[in-house]
Design a protein around this motif. Structure first.
Motif, mmCIF file in Angstrom:
data_model
loop_
_atom_site.group_PDB
_atom_site.id
_atom_site.type_symbol
_atom_site.label_atom_id
_atom_site.label_comp_id
_atom_site.label_asym_id
_atom_site.label_seq_id
_atom_site.Cartn_x
_atom_site.Cartn_y
_atom_site.Cartn_z
ATOM 1 N N PHE A 286 -23.259 -16.341 17.738
ATOM 2 C CA PHE A 286 -24.268 -17.212 18.343
ATOM 3 C C PHE A 286 -24.771 -16.688 19.676
ATOM 4 C CE2 PHE A 286 -23.004 -20.358 15.273
ATOM 5 C CZ PHE A 286 -24.141 -21.129 15.125
ATOM 6 N N GLY A 287 -24.637 -15.405 19.941
ATOM 7 C CA GLY A 287 -25.142 -14.857 21.191
ATOM 8 C C GLY A 287 -24.113 -14.927 22.289
ATOM 9 N N THR A 288 -23.958 -16.142 22.859
ATOM 10 C CA THR A 288 -23.018 -16.251 23.982
ATOM 11 C C THR A 288 -21.587 -16.500 23.520
ATOM 12 O OG1 THR A 288 -23.643 -18.558 24.134
ATOM 13 C CG2 THR A 288 -24.715 -17.041 25.663
ATOM 14 N N TYR A 289 -21.424 -16.809 22.256
ATOM 15 C CA TYR A 289 -20.071 -17.013 21.727
ATOM 16 C C TYR A 289 -20.053 -16.743 20.229
ATOM 17 C CZ TYR A 289 -21.953 -21.558 20.322
ATOM 18 O OH TYR A 289 -22.711 -22.538 19.779
ATOM 19 N N VAL A 290 -18.839 -16.656 19.688
ATOM 20 C CA VAL A 290 -18.681 -16.562 18.237
ATOM 21 C C VAL A 290 -18.042 -17.868 17.780
ATOM 22 C CG1 VAL A 290 -17.504 -15.413 16.350
ATOM 23 C CG2 VAL A 290 -18.465 -14.076 18.219
ATOM 24 N N ARG A 291 -18.693 -18.520 16.835
ATOM 25 C CA ARG A 291 -18.124 -19.768 16.338
ATOM 26 C C ARG A 291 -17.249 -19.443 15.136
ATOM 27 N NH1 ARG A 291 -20.254 -24.054 12.812
ATOM 28 N NH2 ARG A 291 -19.278 -26.027 13.410
ATOM 29 N N VAL A 292 -15.960 -19.765 15.287
ATOM 30 C CA VAL A 292 -15.011 -19.446 14.233
ATOM 31 C C VAL A 292 -14.493 -20.747 13.616
ATOM 32 C CG1 VAL A 292 -12.854 -18.241 13.699
ATOM 33 C CG2 VAL A 292 -14.307 -17.439 15.576
ATOM 34 N N LEU A 293 -14.556 -20.807 12.286
ATOM 35 C CA LEU A 293 -13.960 -21.950 11.600
ATOM 36 C C LEU A 293 -12.599 -21.527 11.061
ATOM 37 C CD1 LEU A 293 -16.935 -23.488 9.610
ATOM 38 C CD2 LEU A 293 -15.992 -24.187 11.814
ATOM 39 N N LEU A 294 -11.619 -22.402 11.269
ATOM 40 C CA LEU A 294 -10.258 -22.037 10.847
ATOM 41 C C LEU A 294 -9.614 -23.201 10.122
ATOM 42 C CD1 LEU A 294 -10.423 -21.523 14.328
ATOM 43 C CD2 LEU A 294 -8.938 -19.689 13.465
ATOM 44 N N ILE A 295 -8.606 -22.852 9.315
ATOM 45 C CA ILE A 295 -7.797 -23.902 8.698
ATOM 46 C C ILE A 295 -6.389 -23.771 9.227
ATOM 47 C CG2 ILE A 295 -6.737 -24.691 6.554
ATOM 48 C CD1 ILE A 295 -9.232 -24.268 5.137
ATOM 49 N N SER A 296 -5.898 -24.888 9.761
ATOM 50 C CA SER A 296 -4.549 -24.830 10.299
ATOM 51 C C SER A 296 -3.553 -24.982 9.157
ATOM 52 C CB SER A 296 -4.346 -25.950 11.315
ATOM 53 O OG SER A 296 -4.350 -27.180 10.629
ATOM 54 N N GLY A 297 -2.391 -24.433 9.352
ATOM 55 C CA GLY A 297 -1.351 -24.541 8.333
ATOM 56 C C GLY A 297 -1.727 -23.744 7.104
ATOM 57 N N ASP A 298 -0.994 -23.930 6.013
ATOM 58 C CA ASP A 298 -1.205 -23.107 4.836
ATOM 59 C C ASP A 298 -2.116 -23.766 3.830
ATOM 60 O OD1 ASP A 298 0.507 -21.027 5.684
ATOM 61 O OD2 ASP A 298 2.184 -22.426 5.304
ATOM 62 N N ALA A 299 -1.761 -24.958 3.418
ATOM 63 C CA ALA A 299 -2.470 -25.552 2.297
ATOM 64 C C ALA A 299 -3.278 -26.754 2.725
ATOM 65 C CB ALA A 299 -1.481 -25.948 1.197
ATOM 66 N N GLY A 300 -4.612 -26.654 2.574
ATOM 67 C CA GLY A 300 -5.504 -27.807 2.756
ATOM 68 C C GLY A 300 -5.352 -28.508 4.073
ATOM 69 N N GLY A 301 -5.094 -27.765 5.119
ATOM 70 C CA GLY A 301 -4.925 -28.383 6.435
ATOM 71 C C GLY A 301 -6.247 -28.778 7.028
ATOM 72 N N LEU A 302 -6.199 -28.940 8.332
ATOM 73 C CA LEU A 302 -7.321 -29.396 9.122
ATOM 74 C C LEU A 302 -8.294 -28.255 9.387
ATOM 75 C CD1 LEU A 302 -7.422 -32.172 10.569
ATOM 76 C CD2 LEU A 302 -6.166 -31.040 12.394
ATOM 77 N N THR A 303 -9.609 -28.537 9.339
ATOM 78 C CA THR A 303 -10.569 -27.505 9.725
ATOM 79 C C THR A 303 -10.811 -27.588 11.225
ATOM 80 O OG1 THR A 303 -11.639 -27.566 7.598
ATOM 81 C CG2 THR A 303 -12.890 -26.632 9.398
ATOM 82 N N LEU A 304 -10.734 -26.469 11.894
ATOM 83 C CA LEU A 304 -10.950 -26.410 13.341
ATOM 84 C C LEU A 304 -12.154 -25.541 13.625
ATOM 85 C CD1 LEU A 304 -7.395 -25.709 14.771
ATOM 86 C CD2 LEU A 304 -8.662 -27.862 14.853
ATOM 87 N N SER A 305 -12.825 -25.864 14.721
ATOM 88 C CA SER A 305 -13.921 -25.017 15.154
ATOM 89 C C SER A 305 -13.568 -24.498 16.539
ATOM 90 C CB SER A 305 -15.210 -25.832 15.183
ATOM 91 O OG SER A 305 -16.177 -25.151 15.942
ATOM 92 N N ALA A 306 -13.724 -23.181 16.739
ATOM 93 C CA ALA A 306 -13.425 -22.616 18.046
ATOM 94 C C ALA A 306 -14.572 -21.721 18.489
ATOM 95 C CB ALA A 306 -12.134 -21.799 17.975
ATOM 96 N N HIS A 307 -14.957 -21.820 19.752
ATOM 97 C CA HIS A 307 -15.978 -20.920 20.295
ATOM 98 C C HIS A 307 -15.262 -19.828 21.082
ATOM 99 C CE1 HIS A 307 -19.286 -24.272 20.189
ATOM 100 N NE2 HIS A 307 -18.764 -23.984 19.018
ATOM 101 N N LEU A 308 -15.232 -18.638 20.497
ATOM 102 C CA LEU A 308 -14.497 -17.533 21.125
ATOM 103 C C LEU A 308 -15.494 -16.611 21.811
ATOM 104 C CD1 LEU A 308 -11.984 -16.832 18.224
ATOM 105 C CD2 LEU A 308 -11.724 -18.336 20.203
ATOM 106 N N PRO A 309 -15.048 -15.808 22.772
ATOM 107 C CA PRO A 309 -15.952 -14.868 23.455
ATOM 108 C C PRO A 309 -16.596 -13.933 22.436
ATOM 109 C CG PRO A 309 -13.811 -14.946 24.519
ATOM 110 C CD PRO A 309 -13.689 -15.751 23.286
ATOM 111 N N PRO A 310 -17.840 -13.497 22.720
ATOM 112 C CA PRO A 310 -18.588 -12.728 21.731
ATOM 113 C C PRO A 310 -18.127 -11.277 21.641
ATOM 114 C CG PRO A 310 -19.906 -12.998 23.699
ATOM 115 C CD PRO A 310 -18.623 -13.748 23.942
#
Lengths: 282, 347, 257
Positions: free
Chosen positions: B296-320
């Motif tokens: 996204f220019g100023t950051y990278v938007r990363v979607l992640l799943i916590s844990g192994d199976a069907g966990g929570l979806t997280l969104s993180a804005h990491l440095p580009p």
């Protein structure tokens, strides 16, 4: 504050409302009462008498007037719709956009003339020595002038002339509102010109047709001038009978009863067309 | 000219629908306040009450020291910039801007002078004899602003004033509005549903929802320390993680986290995406699997799943920097002060 | 092919529509005393004749008076009612709207008959004023409907802005509402003028000594076809057309602004 708002609203509406109540509603109610009154000699006897209506039902010439009015009105309404629709469609779809307004204005310009003058003008055209007879004789189609004026034909012609213009206006107004994409979509889906007209354009232009036809019905059934000037005295319409009762005998009760019957037909026409009527869009 | 506004215990019903619930708010003189909320939250109703277009069912409005609750709009030291501008189409720009002065009996010469001055202030130099229909949307907006300011109101009310403009123009106008407000010194109350607009303009944001005030504070405060879960959500993207609190400890899918001062029971943990990082600063969380990553220019938007199976979806804005490959596990961490807990189900 | 057919129909329709008008106007320039072929003009003698006839010129003045007078009243009342009904909600307002429109669906003959009955009962003498009253009855619904239909949120918001800037109710109406609605108000006025100018039956029933032009023409019709009638008819038609054209080219053209 709410009370104040209400007062202001009433205040603004009051002049029009009072005028309508005093000079339209009240006379109308009096006319209804009058239709149930009796005329004995020259004195008016109020009450609830059905004599006028019974007389209407029993006097052949009165009944005949109802029939004549209905026949003329139906013929005129139908013929005007059939003649006006192509004209409106040509102006809406064939005439270049830039010229449409002008052509429409031109097409309905004679609409803005008095009934009296329009009917007189048709009398000129249809008279024994008039333009049509003379032209036909000149062309050798007929030897002797034929009777065109003072007939139902003349009345109907005069009416159609007027109402073709009215209907062209209402139908055109409806047609130009239709998005051209309807036609394109129907053609895209394989409809031919007739099918497009039959299944898409016609149903969508129904409000314009019905609104114009309703106005035609109301104005035609209630007009005294055209049948009187063009129709002669061979057959009388309802408005003519009303005027005869007023003029010759000052029989207000019978005239009122006839007027109420006329209103009855208009009401039936209104109920029949209410679904498609768009009086507010005119 | 400027004045403070005090709103006390406003309640308003439209029929059986309560549009305003117990609204109390103080606005300082010269302050720029935005009323922010989704459509139907009551913000425009509140503005109408301030402008005098609506008499509240209950409660009072003071402007300066005077009770204005029952005064009509014309008698209030407020003017409104309407959403559709409501410029008078049959009047020139100069006559539009001078209208309020004309109503106040200011003579023509003076009126025109002040109208031209205000037109210049909003950046419309040139021909004041033009008609509104000759202008672009942004220019009309400026005329509406000039017209409202021409009578030197103590409080200017703005009802979604930038709503009809395209995004780019809206951002430009935001900057100009702020400058004009500083120049005029007038108290501005500005209604919007755009949280970015609110943050760009306001000294103080008042977040509204369902007829109530959810939160009020500086943009930084309502963004970083939202008072309610609704505010947290409305102010921007946020991760919501169910948590169980036991004696100052929160157990979540992301691991055990400190939750000092939070009552025992179920709660929602909120973390802004930009608070999550992969550089080991703050508290370590459970590793999470990358499912998507977008630049996204100023950051990278990363979607992640916590844990192994069907966990929570997280969104993180990491440095580009490097974009993490999909399928990799990352060790995320979060600073303690970025954790916000809310009691469960109070939206 | 279809295009040719279209143009042909258009030409025929225009022929039908203009046939009586052309005959009327053409034979008003007839030299001899019968307005039928062959045409032996052009001559202006019938116009001269008609304009010297004080009955005709009086009737023309009466018609103008009734048309303008009744239209002014109809438009003012119609505007006020439209404003009241559009801006304030009060119980019964939908019913009042219907009531105000109602005369549109009733034959002029019936409107005239009802008024005639009441006026003669009340003992009010028939005059141009009573005809004017009748014309307001038929034009008021039209003026109301036209003006009401063009009232929308745009003016309402402008009115609100004007109030916000300190305008009193009267000033809001004069500075904002009326100017913004001017096209509709002018359209309603000109339309009323034409309809009243051309109206026959109500004038016929409700006037006695001073009569309007259509009634005058009606009484002249008894003596049959005459180029005099053609001349008056052409003048009346010309005036109607002039009003409609003024309306079209001044008011309606600008309406999109």
């Amino acid at each position: 504050m709410i009370g104040h708002e209400k007062k202001l609203g009433w205040g603004f509406t009051a002049p029009a409302l009072v005028w309508t109540l005093a000079f339209f509603v009240a006379p109308f109610l009096v006319m209804i009462a009058m239709s149930f009154a009796n005329l004995e000699g020259r004195t008016l006897i109020w009450g609830v008498h059905l004599d006028n209506y019974i007389e209407l039902a029993n006097r052949p010439y009165l009944l005949r007037a109802v029939a004549v009015s209905m026949q003329i009105t139906f013929i005129v309404t139908l013929a005007s719709v059939v003649l006006a629709y192509p004209l409106a469609a040509i102006i809406a779809f064939r005439v270049p956009q830039h010229w449409q307004r002008f052509v429409l204005l031109l097409a309905i310009l004679p609409f803005w003339t008095s009934y009296v003058i329009r009917s007189y003008a048709w009398l000129l055209v249809l008279a024994r020595e008039g333009l049509v007879n003379q032209t036909l004789i000149h062309l050798g189609i007929i030897a002797e002038p034929i009777t065109l004026a003072n007939s139902r034909f003349a009345t109907v012609t005069g009416f159609i002339h007027f109402f073709v213009m009215l209907l062209t206006l209402t139908i055109y107004a409806n047609l130009v509102q239709l998005s051209p994409n309807y036609r394109l979509a129907a053609r895209d889906l394989g409809a031919n010109t007739f099918q497009i007209f039959r299944h898409v354009i016609l149903p969508l232009s129904l409000p314009g047709i019905v609104t114009g036809a309703f106005l035609t019905f109301v104005l035609c059934i209630g007009d005294y001038v055209t049948p009187h000037i063009l129709g002669g005295n061979n057959e009388l319409t309802m408005p003519q009978v009303v005027m005869v009762q007023l003029g010759r005998r000052a029989d207000f009760p019978l005239a009122s009863a006839m007027a109420i019957v006329m209103m009855g037909f208009v009401t039936i026409a209104y109920l029949a067309s209410a679904r498609w009527l768009r009086l507010d869009r005119l | 000219m400027t004045a403070a506004v005090q709103i006390d215990n406003l309640n308003h019903w439209f029929g059986s629908f309560q549009a305003l619930k117990n609204i109390s708010l103080e606005i300082d003189s010269g302050e720029y306040v935005t009323l922010l909320g989704p459509s139907g939250c009551g913000k425009t109703t509140l503005l109408s009450v301030l402008g005098g277009f609506l008499k509240p069912t209950e409660g009072n409005v003071h402007i300066g020291a005077r009770d204005m609750t029952l005064l009509p709009p014309a008698d209030r030291p407020t003017t409104t910039v309407f959403q559709d501008y409501a410029l008078f189409p049959h009047m020139s720009l100069r006559d539009n801007v001078g209208f309020g002065l004309r109503m106040a009996g200011v003579d023509k010469l003076e009126r025109h002078r002040r109208a031209d001055e205000k037109l210049k202030m909003v950046g419309l130099v040139g021909d004041g004899s033009r008609r509104p229909h000759e202008l672009s949307g942004g220019q009309r907006q400026r005329v509406a602003l000039a017209r409202a300011l021409a009578v030197e109101p103590e409080v200017l009310l703005l009802d979604e004033p930038l709503g009809a403009l395209d995004l780019k123009l809206r951002r430009t106008m935001q900057d100009e509005l702020k400058v004009i407000q500083r120049q005029a010194g007038t108290t501005f109350v500005h209604v919007t549903h755009d949280q970015e607009e609110a943050m760009a303009l306001a000294d103080r944001i008042v977040v509204m929802n369902a007829g109530q005030i959810e939160d009020a504070g500086s943009p930084r405060q309502v963004y970083n320390q939202p008072a309610t879960l609704f505010t947290a959500n409305f102010m921007g993207e946020i991760n919501q993680i169910p948590a169980q609190i036991t004696n100052g400890q929160a157990s979540t899918e992301l691991g055990q986290l400190p939750a000092t001062g939070i009552p025992n029971g179920e709660a929602i943990l909120c973390i802004r995406p930009e608070a999550l990082c992969d550089e080991g600063k703050g508290l370590d969380l459970m590793p999470a699997k990358v499912t998507d990553a977008t630049f996204f220019g100023t950051y990278v938007r990363v979607l992640l799943i916590s844990g192994d199976a069907g966990g929570l979806t997280l969104s993180a804005h990491l440095p580009p920097g490097d974009i993490p490959p999909i399928g990799d596990f990352i060790q995320l961490s979060v600073p303690t002060k970025a954790l916000r807990f809310f009691p469960k189900y109070r939206t | 092919m279809r295009t040719i057919f279209s143009w042909l129909y258009l030409i025929l329709a225009f022929g039908f529509i203009y046939l009586p008008v052309v005959v009327l106007v053409l034979y008003s320039f007839q030299e001899s005393g019968l307005p039928v072929p062959p045409f032996d003009g052009p001559s202006l003698k019938w116009y001269d004749d008609v304009l010297r006839d004080s009955d005709v010129t009086d009737a023309l003045t009466h018609s103008l008076l009734v048309a303008v007078g009744s239209s002014v009243v109809a438009v003012i009342f119609g505007f006020l009612a439209a404003y009241g009904l559009a801006r304030y909600t009060f119980s019964g307002s939908p019913f009042i709207r219907l009531l105000l429109i109602a005369p549109l669906t009733v034959s002029y003959l019936i409107v005239g008959l009802g008024l005639l009955i009441v006026l003669t009962r009340v003992g009010l003498g028939l005059s141009l004023v009573t005809a004017g009253i009748g014309h307001v009855v038929i034009n008021l619904p039209l003026a109301f409907a036209i003006i009401f239909a063009s009232m929308n949120a745009k003016q309402e918001n402008a009115e609100r802005a004007a109030r916000d800037l300190g305008a009193t109710e009267m000033r809001v109406i004069f500075f904002v509402t009326v100017p913004m609605l001017m096209p509709a108000i002018a359209a309603a006025f000109f339309l009323s003028v034409t309809l009243s100018w051309d109206e026959f039956i109500i004038s016929f029933l409700l006037t006695r000594f001073d009569i309007t032009l259509p009634v005058e023409i009606w009484s002249m019709l008894r003596s049959g076809l005459s180029p005099r009638l053609n001349a008056i008819g052409s003048v009346v038609f010309l005036i109607s057309v002039a009003v409609v054209l003024i309306l079209e080219f001044t008011v309606l053209r600008k309406r999109h602004l």
